[in-house]
Design an enzyme around this catalytic site. Structure first.
Site, PDB file in Angstrom:
ATOM      1  N   SER A  37       0.844  -1.206  -0.143  1.00 56.43           N
ATOM      2  CA  SER A  37      -0.051  -0.017   0.002  1.00 56.43           C
ATOM      3  C   SER A  37       0.616   1.252  -0.163  1.00 56.43           C
ATOM      4  O   SER A  37       1.744   1.654  -1.021  1.00 56.43           O
ATOM      5  CB  SER A  37      -0.820  -0.108   1.200  1.00 56.43           C
ATOM      6  OG  SER A  37      -2.167   0.767   0.883  1.00 56.43           O
ATOM      7  N   ASP A  66      -8.678  -6.331  -4.973  1.00 57.94           N
ATOM      8  CA  ASP A  66      -8.601  -4.957  -4.103  1.00 57.94           C
ATOM      9  C   ASP A  66      -8.862  -3.748  -5.212  1.00 57.94           C
ATOM     10  O   ASP A  66      -8.405  -3.753  -6.702  1.00 57.94           O
ATOM     11  CB  ASP A  66      -7.007  -4.869  -4.028  1.00 57.94           C
ATOM     12  CG  ASP A  66      -6.726  -3.348  -3.328  1.00 57.94           C
ATOM     13  OD1 ASP A  66      -7.409  -2.871  -2.579  1.00 57.94           O
ATOM     14  OD2 ASP A  66      -5.486  -2.929  -3.632  1.00 57.94           O
ATOM     15  N   HIS A 100      -6.318  -6.674  -1.037  1.00 59.91           N
ATOM     16  CA  HIS A 100      -5.284  -5.627  -1.064  1.00 59.91           C
ATOM     17  C   HIS A 100      -4.081  -6.305  -0.043  1.00 59.91           C
ATOM     18  O   HIS A 100      -2.919  -5.913  -0.371  1.00 59.91           O
ATOM     19  CB  HIS A 100      -5.858  -4.656  -0.191  1.00 59.91           C
ATOM     20  CG  HIS A 100      -5.036  -3.368   0.121  1.00 59.91           C
ATOM     21  ND1 HIS A 100      -4.512  -2.478  -0.821  1.00 59.91           N
ATOM     22  CD2 HIS A 100      -4.457  -2.902   1.286  1.00 59.91           C
ATOM     23  CE1 HIS A 100      -3.880  -1.643  -0.317  1.00 59.91           C
ATOM     24  NE2 HIS A 100      -3.665  -1.773   0.879  1.00 59.91           N
TER      25      HIS A 100
END
EC number: 3.4.16.6
Length: 607
Positions: A168, A369, A431
Site C-alpha cells: 500500500s 483490491d 489488498h
C-alpha cells in the site's frame, strides 16, 4: 503532564544498550514447541523530538545457501507493521485475542524478518506530538539512522542480503528508503565502513504512481461489473472520472501524491453503492462492510490484534519503553494527517534509477483490491521507462509474455518479467495478498530471493510456470532453537556414521578386488615364466619386479571405468551389501526454468 514529559526526556538514558536488552524471553499465548529467537524494542532516531522507532525481529528458521534479511513495512501513512506481523507474513496468527498459532506462509523460513512501525508515532513507535513527519525524505533519513543503530546492536546481520517489502502506501516509503540506503552506501565507500547489500524490493498492491493509478478506479469498477453501463451509477462515476482526468492534466498534478478530485471517484462510488447500511469493502470487492467503514473493519483478525497488543504482559514481553503511554493502535490519525508529502514527488520516479543500479524489484497485486488495484499497477509499469525500454518491452514492439502460474495444482496467478522488474498477479486475492494466499506469497518471496534448498531437504511445494515445474522452495522442520540445534547435532552424527559405514563397505570391496587381482597375477606369472611375448613384442618375463610391470602397463593409457566388464564386477558383489547402501545419488527431474526474479493518502490509513 510534567512527569510524562520528564519521562520522555529521560527515556534515552534508560533505553536498551545491548542486544540482550532487546531479547524476547517469552511471548504470551505462543503455541507449544521450540520458542522462536526474537528481539524487540525501541531505537531512538531523533533525540531532539524523542523520536523512537519500534521493531520486532525474528531469526530465520533455516539458512538456504546465504543469509538474508527481509524488512516489512505497512502503509497508511501511519499504520502499524504489526498488521503484517499478525495477519500476513509473520510467524504467528491470532486465533483469538490471547492465543497464537503458526502461520503456514511465514516469511521467516529462509530469511530473518524485521518489522518496523514507521514513521515515528505509528503503532508502538513514538515522538513528541508536534514533531510528526511531513515528507518522504525525512522518513527515509530516520529509517537509515534506525538501521545504523540496529546493525550496531546486531552486527551479525549487517552483511545479510537485504530486501525491503511492504504494501500500500509503503509503495512510497520503500523506494525512498532504498534510495537513502544507496546514498549512505556511496558515502561509506568514500569514507570507509560496511555497505549494506541491498538486493531487492517487493511492493504489494502499492500506491506508487497516483497519476497512473487514480484513473484505474473507474476502469476497475467497470471491469468488475460494479457499475453497469447505462445506469445512473455508471454515468455519475464516469463524470467524476472525467473531472479527475482533467485535473491530472493541469501543471504539476502528475507529481502530486494526493489529488482531491480523483479521491472523489472512489469515495462517491462507495457512497452511491451503499444499501441497507452496507457498502463495498474497498480492499476486497467480494465483501461488504458497514456503512462509512467500507473495509476499515477488515480483515476479521483485526478485532483480536488490538486487545492482544494492549495487554500489559505482551507490552512487557516486547520491551516497550514505559515512556510510550498511549498504547498500540492500528493506524495513527495524527501521523496520517501530518504526513502530507506536499514537497515529495511520487516514488515511481525513483524506481527506474533503482532498477538500473542493479536492484531487483517485484510488484505484486491481489486482483480483488479496489483502492490500489492491479489495473493501476499494470498501467504504471506500462508507462515506465527503465534500462532502455518502456514497460515490459523486450525489444521494439515485442513484449515479455505473461506466464500462467499454478500452485499445487490450482491456478494461482500470472508472472511477467523484464529487465530486473517482475510483476505477479494473484488470483482471488485482496489488498493484503499474504492474508489470502500465505503459502503462495511465500513461494513468490523464495523465488525472488533465489532461495536454494538443495542442501536442506524437506517436502517441496508444487509450483509451476506454464506447466513447467519450478525449483524446490518449501521445507519443513524445527526453528532455530535449542531443540533445533540438538536435532541438527544428531543429524550430523547420523550422517557421519552413515558415511563411515559406506567408506568401510567401499574399502571391503577394494580389498576383495585387490586379493583376486593379486591371486590372478601370481597364477599368470607362474604360467608365463618361460617367455610370454607382449603386444609390443617385448619379453615380459625379463621384468624383475611387480612395480615395473605396472609401470609398463600405465605407459599406455589411463584405465577408464568402461574398461571393466560389468559381468566381472557383478561377480564381486557381496550379497550382504544392497545397491542402495552405496548409491551416491539419483537423477533430478527438476528443470532449469527459473523466474528471477496505499493505504493511500486518501480516506483510510490502511494496513
Amino acid at each position: 503532564m510534567l512527569l510524562s514529559a520528564l519521562s520522555l526526556l529521560l527515556s534515552p538514558l534508560v533505553s536498551a544498550s545491548s542486544a540482550a536488552d532487546y531479547y524476547v524471553r517469552s511471548l504470551p499465548g505462543a503455541p507449544e514447541g521450540p520458542f522462536l529467537k526474537m528481539h524487540a524494542g525501541h531505537i531512538e532516531v531523533d533525540p531532539d523530538t524523542n523520536g523512537n522507532l519500534f521493531f520486532w525481529h525474528f531469526q530465520n528458521r533455516h539458512i538456504a545457501n546465504r543469509q538474508r534479511t527481509v524488512i516489512w513495512l505497512n502503509g497508511g501513512p501511519g499504520c502499524s507493521s504489526m498488521d503484517g506481523a499478525f495477519m500476513e507474513v509473520g510467524p504467528y496468527r491470532l486465533q483469538d485475542d490471547h492465543t497464537l498459532k503458526y502461520n503456514e506462509g511465514r516469511w521467516d523460513e529462509f530469511a530473518n524478518l524485521l518489522f518496523v512501525d514507521n514513521p515515528v508515532g505509528t503503532g508502538f513507535s513514538y515522538a513528541n506530538t508536534n514533531s510528526y513527519l511531513h515528507e518522504l525524505d525525512e522518513m527515509a533519513a530516520h529509517f537509515v539512522i534506525f538501521l545504523e543503530k540496529f546493525f550496531e546492536l546486531f552486527p551479525e546481520y549487517a552483511n545479510d542480503d537485504l530486501y525491503i517489502a511492504g504494501e500500500s502506501y509503503a509503495g512510497q516509503h520503500i523506494p525512498y528508503i532504498a534510495k537513502a540506503i544507496q546514498d549512505r552506501n556511496k558515502g561509506i565507500t568514500e569514507n570507509g565502513g560496511t555497505k549494506w547489500p541491498l538486493k531487492g524490493l517487493l511492493i504489494g498492491n502499492g500506491w506508487i504512481s497516483p497519476a497512473d493509478q487514480y484513473p484505474s478506479y473507474f476502469k476497475f469498477i467497470e471491469r468488475e461489473g460494479l457499475a453497469k453501463p447505462g445506469t445512473s451509477l455508471h454515468h455519475n462515476i464516469n463524470a467524476l472520472n472525467e473531472v479527475c482526468l482533467s485535473k491530472l492534466e493541469t501543471p504539476g498534478a502528475k507529481n502530486k501524491l494526493d489529488v482531491g478530485a480523483c479521491e472523489l471517484v472512489l469515495q462517491q462510488f462507495l457512497d452511491l453503492t451503499t444499501e441497507d447500511h452496507q457498502c463495498y469493502n474497498m480492499y476486497d470487492v467480494r465483501l461488504k462492510d458497514e456503512a462509512k467503514s467500507c473495509g476499515m473493519n477488515w480483515p476479521p483478525d483485526l478485532k483480536n490484534i488490538e486487545p492482544y497488543l494492549q495487554r500489559p504482559d505482551v507490552v512487557k514481553a516486547l520491551n516497550i519503553n514505559p515512556a510510550k503511554k498511549s498504547g498500540w493502535t492500528e493506524c495513527a490519525g495524527m501521523v496520517h494527517m501530518a504526513f502530507t508529502a506536499k514537497n515529495s514527488i511520487p516514488s515511481v520516479h525513483l524506481l527506474p534509477g533503482l532498477i538500473e543500479s542493479g536492484i531487483n524489484v517485484l510488484l505484486f497485486s491481489g486482483d480483488k483490491d479496489l483502492i490500489c488495484n492491479h489495473i493501476g499497477t499494470e498501467t504504471l509499469i506500462h508507462n515506465m521507462d527503465w534500462k532502455g525500454g518502456t514497460g515490459f518491452e523486450t525489444s521494439p514492439g515485442v513484449w515479455a509474455p505473461r506466464h500462467d502460474w499454478s500452485f499445487e495444482g490450482e491456478p494461482a496467478g500470472i508472472y511477467q518479467s523484464a529487465r530486473n522488474l517482475t510483476y505477479v498477479l494473484f488470483y482471488n486475492s485482496s489488498h493484503m495478498v499474504p492474508f489470502d494466499n500465505p503459502r503462495q506469497s511465500r513461494d513468490m518471496l523464495d523465488r525472488f530471493m533465489k532461495v536454494d534448498i538443495a542442501s536442506i531437504g524437506g517436502q517441496p511445494s508444487d509450483s509451476r510456470i506454464d506447466g513447467e515445474k519450478l525449483p524446490q522452495t518449501a521445507v519443513g522442520g524445527q526453528a532455530n532453537s535449542t531443540a533445533a540445534e540438538q536435532n541438527e547435532k544428531e543429524r550430523l552424527k547420523q550422517t557421519e556414521m552413515h558415511a563411515y559405514t559406506k567408506s568401510g563397505e567401499a574399502v571391503l570391496i577394494i580389498v576383495i578386488i585387490g586379493v583376486i587381482a593379486w591371486g590372478f597375477f601370481i597364477w599368470r606369472s607362474r604360467r608365463t615364466r618361460r617367455g610370454y611375448k607382449g603386444v609390443s613384442n617385448n619379453d615380459m618375463s625379463d621384468s624383475t619386479s611387480v612395480l615395473s610391470r605396472f609401470q609398463n602397463k600405465h605407459s599406455g593409457r589411463d584405465v577408464e571405468a568402461g574398461d571393466f566388464d560389468e559381468a566381472e564386477l557383478d561377480q564381486l558383489h557381496s550379497p550382504s551389501i544392497e545397491r542402495e547402501d552405496y548409491a551416491v545419488g539419483e537423477a533430478s527431474d527438476d528443470d532449469d526454468h527459473i523466474i528471477s526474479h496505499p493505504e493511500t493518502g486518501g480516506n483510510r490509513q490502511s494496513s
